[in-house]
Design an enzyme around this catalytic site. Structure first.
Site, PDB file in Angstrom:
ATOM      1  N   GLN A   1       0.653  -1.184  -0.090  1.00 12.44           N
ATOM      2  CA  GLN A   1       0.170   0.084  -0.085  1.00 12.44           C
ATOM      3  C   GLN A   1       0.840   1.343  -0.035  1.00 12.44           C
ATOM      4  OE1 GLN A   1      -3.565   2.052   2.769  1.00 12.44           O
ATOM      5  NE2 GLN A   1      -2.963   0.143   3.177  1.00 12.44           N
TER       6      GLN A   1
ATOM      7  N   ASP B   1       0.738   3.900   6.111  1.00 13.30           N
ATOM      8  CA  ASP B   1       0.875   3.347   4.536  1.00 13.30           C
ATOM      9  C   ASP B   1       0.580   4.540   3.678  1.00 13.30           C
ATOM     10  OD1 ASP B   1       1.756   0.875   5.165  1.00 13.30           O
ATOM     11  OD2 ASP B   1      -0.142  -0.194   4.932  1.00 13.30           O
TER      12      ASP B   1
ATOM     13  N   GLY C   1      -7.679  20.297  19.508  1.00 11.83           N
ATOM     14  CA  GLY C   1      -7.524  21.534  19.678  1.00 11.83           C
ATOM     15  C   GLY C   1      -8.176  22.400  20.849  1.00 11.83           C
ATOM     16  N   GLY C   2      -7.921  23.760  20.725  1.00  9.26           N
ATOM     17  CA  GLY C   2      -8.400  24.470  21.936  1.00  9.26           C
ATOM     18  C   GLY C   2      -9.904  24.594  22.193  1.00  9.26           C
TER      19      GLY C   2
ATOM     20  N   GLU D   1       1.037  -1.094   8.441  1.00  3.03           N
ATOM     21  CA  GLU D   1       0.422  -0.197   8.836  1.00  3.03           C
ATOM     22  C   GLU D   1       0.382   0.079  10.231  1.00  3.03           C
ATOM     23  OE1 GLU D   1      -1.514   2.484   7.189  1.00  3.03           O
ATOM     24  OE2 GLU D   1      -1.782   3.115   9.246  1.00  3.03           O
TER      25      GLU D   1
HETATM   26  N1  COA Z   1      11.974 -10.191  -9.272  1.00  7.22           N
HETATM   27  C1  COA Z   1      12.615 -10.822  -8.365  1.00  7.22           C
HETATM   28  N2  COA Z   1      12.578 -10.787  -6.971  1.00  7.22           N
HETATM   29  C2  COA Z   1      11.718  -9.639  -6.681  1.00  7.22           C
HETATM   30  C3  COA Z   1      10.829  -8.867  -7.438  1.00  7.22           C
HETATM   31  C4  COA Z   1      11.007  -9.086  -8.712  1.00  7.22           C
HETATM   32  N3  COA Z   1      10.273  -8.390  -9.739  1.00  7.22           N
HETATM   33  N4  COA Z   1      10.125  -8.075  -6.535  1.00  7.22           N
HETATM   34  C5  COA Z   1      10.539  -8.242  -5.379  1.00  7.22           C
HETATM   35  N5  COA Z   1      11.325  -9.346  -5.401  1.00  7.22           N
HETATM   36  C6  COA Z   1      11.962  -9.928  -4.285  1.00  7.22           C
HETATM   37  C7  COA Z   1      12.876  -8.941  -3.245  1.00  7.22           C
HETATM   38  O1  COA Z   1      14.068  -8.706  -3.758  1.00  7.22           O
HETATM   39  C8  COA Z   1      12.670  -9.602  -1.919  1.00  7.22           C
HETATM   40  O2  COA Z   1      13.707 -10.613  -1.844  1.00  7.22           O
HETATM   41  P1  COA Z   1      14.892 -10.935  -0.935  1.00  7.22           P
HETATM   42  O3  COA Z   1      14.027 -10.967   0.589  1.00  7.22           O
HETATM   43  O4  COA Z   1      15.267 -12.342  -1.170  1.00  7.22           O
HETATM   44  O5  COA Z   1      15.607  -9.908  -0.742  1.00  7.22           O
HETATM   45  C9  COA Z   1      11.519 -10.575  -2.120  1.00  7.22           C
HETATM   46  O6  COA Z   1      10.917 -10.280  -3.131  1.00  7.22           O
HETATM   47  C10 COA Z   1      10.382  -9.760  -0.995  1.00  7.22           C
HETATM   48  O7  COA Z   1      10.608  -8.313  -0.560  1.00  7.22           O
HETATM   49  P2  COA Z   1      10.084  -7.990   0.859  1.00  7.22           P
HETATM   50  O8  COA Z   1       9.902  -6.333   0.745  1.00  7.22           O
HETATM   51  O9  COA Z   1      10.859  -8.574   1.762  1.00  7.22           O
HETATM   52  O10 COA Z   1       8.477  -8.585   0.849  1.00  7.22           O
HETATM   53  P3  COA Z   1       7.706  -9.167   2.184  1.00  7.22           P
HETATM   54  O11 COA Z   1       6.446  -9.478   1.490  1.00  7.22           O
HETATM   55  O12 COA Z   1       8.239 -10.217   2.972  1.00  7.22           O
HETATM   56  O13 COA Z   1       7.387  -7.673   3.059  1.00  7.22           O
HETATM   57  C11 COA Z   1       6.790  -5.849   3.787  1.00  7.22           C
HETATM   58  C12 COA Z   1       6.451  -6.978   2.850  1.00  7.22           C
HETATM   59  C13 COA Z   1       5.729  -4.546   3.366  1.00  7.22           C
HETATM   60  C14 COA Z   1       6.785  -6.270   5.330  1.00  7.22           C
HETATM   61  C15 COA Z   1       8.231  -5.194   3.597  1.00  7.22           C
HETATM   62  O14 COA Z   1       8.213  -4.768   2.284  1.00  7.22           O
HETATM   63  C16 COA Z   1       8.626  -3.770   4.346  1.00  7.22           C
HETATM   64  O15 COA Z   1       8.737  -3.805   5.276  1.00  7.22           O
HETATM   65  N6  COA Z   1       8.659  -2.805   3.216  1.00  7.22           N
HETATM   66  C17 COA Z   1       8.967  -1.435   3.835  1.00  7.22           C
HETATM   67  C18 COA Z   1       7.952  -0.833   4.713  1.00  7.22           C
HETATM   68  C19 COA Z   1       6.551  -0.603   3.815  1.00  7.22           C
HETATM   69  O16 COA Z   1       6.387  -0.144   3.035  1.00  7.22           O
HETATM   70  N7  COA Z   1       5.614  -1.332   4.721  1.00  7.22           N
HETATM   71  C20 COA Z   1       4.176  -1.200   4.266  1.00  7.22           C
HETATM   72  C21 COA Z   1       3.826  -1.837   2.987  1.00  7.22           C
HETATM   73  S1  COA Z   1       2.137  -1.301   2.627  1.00  7.22           S
END
Ligand code: COA
Length: 423
Positions: free
Chosen positions: A16, A167, A246-247, A138
């Site tokens: 998001q 988010d 607020g106030g 979030e």
């Molecule tokens: N091709 C190949 N690999 C890809 C890719 C693509 N096109 N797009 C993504 N990936 C891989 C990434 O390189 C990563 O690999 P790695 O862990 O081996 O390095 C993997 O996919 C997943 O990435 P990740 O961001 O860890 O996803 P997740 O689903 O485990 O975590 C979140 C999701 C949101 C918790 C995390 O991305 C995060 O903390 N983001 C930052 C804060 C944020 O924006 N949070 C709110 C989200 S609404």
């Protein structure tokens, strides 16, 4: 001509926060190219599915006006495609878990080598420090940003809010950072890193609570209901239920029909400037001159009694009648609108705040439109892309790969299956 026409965004975002940012840039005219994993795509495509087989509302409502290319950016050929995208684009936006881009081989150093003009923008859960490596969603941000500890009723557990301030809120801030970096680039010729940590975004939105934290040192917070109730204050800003921040004291009050309608309420603000009008409206003209009620400080310990009396009046009206009677008197009130009422509001459709969008898999659905209106930039909300819908056109037209290259790229499996029309 739209504000961001000609700007090319490499959209490496998911879920998001990041998609909120790139959708806003797309609405303002940027060409947003969403990079997704072949066959998988953004995880939200298949989360909370309501129409079997179709992209979810979660995905469609966050990815309007974008193009989608599928690339396995961990494969060698995928890296070649990604490198070409970095060369051609103005901005890379991402919100992967910390370190993911470095592991992929596209950290900031590498990005600068490929394209020194590139702006690289990230949402992360936390800024530099002890939590910088954490994955964050979030509600974690709402909790770590001071929102949860200050939301809810004082004698109950901390609460998260329905507004996605961590988010979507941070995504909007990131968009501002990107536009500012692009403006700076016009003078310097260089890109830069832009970081929007979700905790920082939520803290910014909670500034009045940080204000109150400091005011506590000078004594109890007199505008909080708990002051009138004689409940002592602790060491930290307490939860303030529905007190206004607020106030000018305010509360949520029952309206006609509250017994059966969970949203038959109004927000009512006893702004000092209109106190005499409020007294007349609710049938308490004597409060205008009575020293126990006539001034804001005198009223503070009596807010419960005062709002009970106002509620006796609001309960005789619907929330809309309250608005109709109070608005001409400049008394600030607001109906508690349900999502159903918002979805059906004709005025919000006319301003483009709520839009109806057609989608080939799911038919018509409602979405939010652009929340900021520019007089010389026309926003047309277009449906979100299907997974990899634009892979072929981006590879050939945008990135300029030759037929020979395209054969090699498709054969490597790095960009998914070759569509029939691109053979
Ligand atoms: N091709 C190949 N690999 C890809 C890719 C693509 N096109 N797009 C993504 N990936 C891989 C990434 O390189 C990563 O690999 P790695 O862990 O081996 O390095 C993997 O996919 C997943 O990435 P990740 O961001 O860890 O996803 P997740 O689903 O485990 O975590 C979140 C999701 C949101 C918790 C995390 O991305 C995060 O903390 N983001 C930052 C804060 C944020 O924006 N949070 C709110 C989200 S609404």
């Amino acid at each position: 001509m739209n504000a961001l026409d000609g700007k090319k965004i490499l959209d490496f975002t998911h879920v998001q926060s990041g998609p909120t940012c790139t959708q806003l840039l797309a609405w303002l005219g940027a060409d947003v190219i969403k990079v997704e994993r072949p066959g998988v795509g953004d995880a939200t495509r298949k989360q909370l599915v309501d129409v079997p087989g179709a992209d979810s509302l979660y995905f469609t409502m966050l990815n309007h006006n974008k193009r989608s290319i599928t690339v396995n950016t961990k494969s060698e050929t995928g890296k070649e495609v990604l490198t070409r995208l970095v060369e051609k684009c103005d901005v890379l936006v991402e919100n992967f878990a910390p370190g993911a881009l470095d592991r992929m081989g596209f950290g900031w150093e590498r990005i600068q080598e490929i394209n020194p003009r590139m702006v690289m923008a990230s949402v992360k859960g936390f800024g530099p420090g002890k939590y910088e490596d954490c994955k964050v969603y979030e509600n974690v941000a709402q909790c770590a940003g001071g929102s949860a500890s200050t939301t809810g009723f004082p004698d109950d557990v901390p609460m998260v809010t329905g507004a996605q301030i961590g988010d979507s809120g941070t995504g909007l801030l990131l968009a501002l950072g990107i536009v500012a970096a692009l403006l700076q680039r016009e003078k310097t010729g260089r890109g830069q890193r832009v970081l929007a940590p979700m905790q920082d975004g939520v803290i910014n939105l909670c500034r009045v609570k940080l204000r109150d934290q400091q005011r506590l040192a000078a004594g109890p917070l007199e505008e909080y209901s708990q002051f009138g109730k004689g409940i002592p204050f602790g060491k930290a800003t307490p939860r303030a239920a529905n007190d206004s921040g607020g106030g000018q004291p305010g509360r949520i009050l029952k309206c006609k029909g509250w017994e059966t309608d969970p949203d038959a309420y109004t927000y009512f603000i006893t702004q000092a400037a209109v106190w005499p009008k409020i007294c007349d409206l609710i049938g308490k003209p004597e409060w205008k001159t009575d020293p126990e009620y006539a001034t804001p400080p005198a009223r503070l310990p009596r807010l419960d009694e005062i709002f009970d009396e106002i509620q006796n009046w609001t309960m005789t009206k619907t929330k809309f009648e309250v608005m109709e009677e109070c608005n001409p008197l400049d008394i600030p009130v607001g109906p508690i609108l349900s999502m159903k009422e918002i979805a059906e509001d004709r005025g919000l459709r006319e301003t483009g705040t709520i839009v109806e969008v057609d989608h080939p898999e799911r038919g018509r659905y409602l979405s939010v439109g652009c929340p900021v209106k520019l007089s010389d930039c026309h926003v047309e909300v277009k449906r979100s892309p299907l997974l990899g819908e634009h892979t072929a056109e981006i590879l050939s037209e945008f990135l300029g790969f030759s037929e020979l290259d395209l054969d090699r790229i498709y054969d490597s499996g790095a960009v998914g299956d070759r569509p029939a029309r691109a053979r």
